[in-house]
Motif scaffolding. Structure first.
Motif, short mmCIF file in Angstrom:
data_model
loop_
_atom_site.label_atom_id
_atom_site.label_comp_id
_atom_site.label_asym_id
_atom_site.label_seq_id
_atom_site.Cartn_x
_atom_site.Cartn_y
_atom_site.Cartn_z
N ASP A 166 0.84 -1.19 0.00
CA ASP A 166 0.00 0.00 0.00
C ASP A 166 0.89 1.25 0.00
O ASP A 166 2.12 1.15 0.01
N ALA A 167 0.26 2.41 -0.03
CA ALA A 167 1.00 3.66 -0.14
C ALA A 167 1.98 3.86 1.01
O ALA A 167 3.11 4.32 0.80
N ASN A 193 -5.54 0.82 -8.73
CA ASN A 193 -6.49 1.50 -7.86
C ASN A 193 -7.67 0.57 -7.65
O ASN A 193 -8.40 0.28 -8.58
N ILE A 194 -7.82 0.10 -6.42
CA ILE A 194 -8.89 -0.82 -6.10
C ILE A 194 -9.72 -0.20 -4.98
O ILE A 194 -9.23 0.02 -3.88
N GLY A 195 -10.97 0.07 -5.28
CA GLY A 195 -11.85 0.65 -4.28
C GLY A 195 -11.38 1.99 -3.75
O GLY A 195 -11.59 2.30 -2.58
N GLY A 196 -10.70 2.76 -4.58
CA GLY A 196 -10.22 4.07 -4.17
C GLY A 196 -8.91 4.05 -3.42
O GLY A 196 -8.41 5.08 -2.99
N LYS A 197 -8.33 2.86 -3.25
CA LYS A 197 -7.04 2.73 -2.56
C LYS A 197 -5.99 2.31 -3.57
O LYS A 197 -6.25 1.48 -4.43
N PHE A 198 -4.80 2.87 -3.46
CA PHE A 198 -3.72 2.58 -4.39
C PHE A 198 -2.85 1.44 -3.87
O PHE A 198 -2.51 1.40 -2.69
N PHE A 199 -2.50 0.55 -4.77
CA PHE A 199 -1.63 -0.57 -4.45
C PHE A 199 -0.50 -0.64 -5.47
O PHE A 199 -0.66 -0.26 -6.62
N TYR A 200 0.63 -1.16 -5.00
CA TYR A 200 1.84 -1.20 -5.81
C TYR A 200 2.45 -2.59 -5.72
O TYR A 200 2.44 -3.20 -4.65
N LYS A 201 3.02 -3.07 -6.83
CA LYS A 201 3.68 -4.37 -6.82
C LYS A 201 5.06 -4.22 -6.20
O LYS A 201 5.82 -3.30 -6.55
N GLU A 202 5.38 -5.14 -5.32
CA GLU A 202 6.68 -5.10 -4.65
C GLU A 202 7.81 -5.17 -5.66
O GLU A 202 8.82 -4.49 -5.51
N ARG A 206 2.56 12.72 -0.46
CA ARG A 206 2.37 13.74 -1.51
C ARG A 206 3.36 13.52 -2.65
O ARG A 206 3.01 13.66 -3.82
N ALA A 207 4.60 13.19 -2.31
CA ALA A 207 5.60 12.91 -3.34
C ALA A 207 5.19 11.68 -4.14
O ALA A 207 5.31 11.67 -5.37
N LEU A 208 4.68 10.67 -3.45
CA LEU A 208 4.23 9.46 -4.14
C LEU A 208 3.09 9.77 -5.10
O LEU A 208 3.07 9.27 -6.23
N GLN A 209 2.19 10.65 -4.69
CA GLN A 209 1.10 11.06 -5.57
C GLN A 209 1.64 11.73 -6.83
O GLN A 209 1.19 11.48 -7.93
N GLY A 210 2.65 12.57 -6.66
CA GLY A 210 3.27 13.23 -7.81
C GLY A 210 3.91 12.23 -8.75
O GLY A 210 3.80 12.36 -9.97
N TYR A 211 4.57 11.22 -8.20
CA TYR A 211 5.18 10.18 -9.03
C TYR A 211 4.12 9.39 -9.79
O TYR A 211 4.31 9.03 -10.95
N ARG A 212 2.98 9.12 -9.13
CA ARG A 212 1.87 8.45 -9.82
C ARG A 212 1.37 9.31 -10.96
O ARG A 212 1.17 8.82 -12.08
N ASP A 213 1.15 10.59 -10.68
CA ASP A 213 0.62 11.51 -11.68
C ASP A 213 1.54 11.62 -12.90
O ASP A 213 1.07 11.77 -14.03
N CYS A 225 5.98 4.48 0.66
CA CYS A 225 6.61 5.70 1.20
C CYS A 225 7.76 5.35 2.13
O CYS A 225 8.81 5.98 2.08
N LEU A 226 7.58 4.33 2.95
CA LEU A 226 8.66 3.90 3.84
C LEU A 226 9.83 3.33 3.06
O LEU A 226 10.99 3.62 3.34
#
Length: 54
Positions: A2-3, A30-39, A15-22, A7-8
């Motif tokens: 998860d986000a 994006n599943i159910g409004g939550k962002f997920f990332y592959k390890e 906020r930086a992660l959001q910018g990288y996504r954008d 970030c960790l």
């Protein structure tokens, strides 16, 4: 991952992660409004030094 996990791992803010996504720098789902990332994608970013750690 998860986000908060990303970030960790990358030592960045949410906020930086959001910018990288954008900008398309971090692949995500994006599943159910939550962002997920592959390890594997986050590991590749770290290994290739695509983002500078603080």
């Amino acid at each position: 991952m998860d986000a908060q996990d990303v970030c960790l791992a990358l030592n960045i803010s949410k906020r930086a992660l959001q910018g990288y996504r954008d900008k398309g720098l971090v692949p995500y789902s994006n599943i159910g409004g939550k962002f997920f990332y592959k390890e594997v994608d986050i590991r590749q970013i770290l290994e290739e030094g695509l983002m500078k750690r603080k």
